[in-house]
Design a protein around this motif. Sequence first.
Motif, short mmCIF file in Angstrom:
data_model
loop_
_atom_site.label_atom_id
_atom_site.label_comp_id
_atom_site.label_asym_id
_atom_site.label_seq_id
_atom_site.Cartn_x
_atom_site.Cartn_y
_atom_site.Cartn_z
N GLY A 25 0.82 -1.22 0.00
CA GLY A 25 0.00 0.00 0.00
C GLY A 25 0.86 1.27 0.00
N PRO A 26 1.77 1.40 0.97
CA PRO A 26 2.64 2.58 0.99
C PRO A 26 3.48 2.70 -0.28
N LYS A 27 4.00 1.58 -0.80
CA LYS A 27 4.84 1.65 -2.00
C LYS A 27 4.04 2.12 -3.21
N ALA A 28 2.81 1.64 -3.34
CA ALA A 28 1.99 2.03 -4.50
C ALA A 28 1.62 3.51 -4.43
N LEU A 29 1.19 3.96 -3.24
CA LEU A 29 0.79 5.37 -3.13
C LEU A 29 2.00 6.30 -3.28
N SER A 30 3.11 5.96 -2.64
CA SER A 30 4.25 6.87 -2.74
C SER A 30 4.77 6.90 -4.18
N ARG A 31 4.73 5.78 -4.87
CA ARG A 31 5.16 5.76 -6.28
C ARG A 31 4.27 6.69 -7.11
N ASP A 109 -2.29 1.91 -11.87
CA ASP A 109 -1.11 1.49 -12.63
C ASP A 109 0.10 1.33 -11.72
N CYS A 110 0.25 2.25 -10.77
CA CYS A 110 1.37 2.12 -9.83
C CYS A 110 1.23 0.87 -8.98
N LEU A 111 0.02 0.55 -8.60
CA LEU A 111 -0.20 -0.67 -7.83
C LEU A 111 0.18 -1.91 -8.65
N SER A 112 -0.20 -1.91 -9.93
CA SER A 112 0.17 -3.04 -10.80
C SER A 112 1.67 -3.22 -10.86
N PHE A 123 3.93 -13.22 -11.94
CA PHE A 123 2.96 -12.26 -12.50
C PHE A 123 2.87 -12.50 -14.01
N THR A 124 2.23 -13.59 -14.36
CA THR A 124 2.11 -14.00 -15.77
C THR A 124 1.12 -13.10 -16.51
N PRO A 125 1.10 -13.16 -17.83
CA PRO A 125 0.10 -12.38 -18.57
C PRO A 125 -1.33 -12.71 -18.14
N GLU A 126 -1.60 -13.96 -17.85
CA GLU A 126 -2.96 -14.34 -17.42
C GLU A 126 -3.32 -13.68 -16.09
N ILE A 127 -2.35 -13.68 -15.18
CA ILE A 127 -2.58 -13.04 -13.88
C ILE A 127 -2.75 -11.54 -14.09
N LYS A 133 -8.24 -6.19 -15.23
CA LYS A 133 -9.70 -6.14 -15.35
C LYS A 133 -10.32 -5.72 -14.02
N PHE A 134 -9.79 -6.29 -12.95
CA PHE A 134 -10.27 -5.93 -11.62
C PHE A 134 -10.05 -4.45 -11.34
N LEU A 135 -8.83 -3.97 -11.62
CA LEU A 135 -8.52 -2.56 -11.34
C LEU A 135 -9.34 -1.62 -12.23
N ALA A 136 -9.54 -2.01 -13.47
CA ALA A 136 -10.35 -1.17 -14.37
C ALA A 136 -11.78 -1.07 -13.85
N THR A 137 -12.29 -2.15 -13.29
CA THR A 137 -13.64 -2.14 -12.73
C THR A 137 -13.71 -1.22 -11.51
N VAL A 138 -12.68 -1.29 -10.68
CA VAL A 138 -12.59 -0.43 -9.50
C VAL A 138 -12.52 1.05 -9.92
N VAL A 139 -11.65 1.33 -10.88
CA VAL A 139 -11.47 2.72 -11.35
C VAL A 139 -12.78 3.26 -11.90
N SER A 140 -13.46 2.44 -12.68
CA SER A 140 -14.74 2.87 -13.25
C SER A 140 -15.77 3.12 -12.14
#
Length: 147
Positions: A25-31, A109-112, A123-127, A133-140
């Motif tokens: 959490g801290p790493k994603a937000l600070s980034r 995107d920073c979280l990803s 962290f494969t392409p499938e993952i 998809k999950f993050l896009a749903t959250v953002v929307s």
Amino acid sequence: MVEWSDSERSIIAGIFSGLDYNDIGPKALSRCLIVYPWTQRYFGAFGNLFNAEAIKTNPNIAAHGVKVLHGLDRAVKNMDSIKETYAELSVLHSEKLHVDPDNFKLLADCLSIVVAGKMGNAFTPEIQAAFQKFLATVVSALGRQYH
Ligand code: HEG
């Protein structure tokens, strides 16, 4: 409504069950604040954001990063009603905090990137596909109550 396959559901649950919220959490937000410095404007009351080092060691930013991940946790637990789950949080970000909704995507995107760095080869392409998809749903959903 967004449809989720069993495989996507288990991937999302798996990613979050393996996440150390206090680290990620801290790493994603600070980034986000370092890479996209205009996002700092919402955190004027959080103390020293003078440079990257200050942002990375700011305890208020760290605490808020953890809070954001706990916020995401609610979507993980309510995969079939993410829009409804975030209705109130969307109103808060829009009407009270006046956060530009474009910023949700930047933080996602920073979280990803942080999660990808942590998971490495796992962290494969499938993952990644399921996670995006999950993050896009959250953002929307978070942008839903803006008008
Ligand atoms: Mg937000 C508060 C979740 C993106 C700026 N954010 C909050 C809160 C949660 C949350 C759970 C606490 C709400 C409450 O007190 O009831 N935020 C959240 C998520 C995401 C997100 C899940 C997207 C993934 N927020 C976000 C972005 C910005 C932002 C991109 C600004 C660039 N959030 C923000 C601010 C506050 C919150 C300024 C109030 C912080 C405070 O004063 O304590």
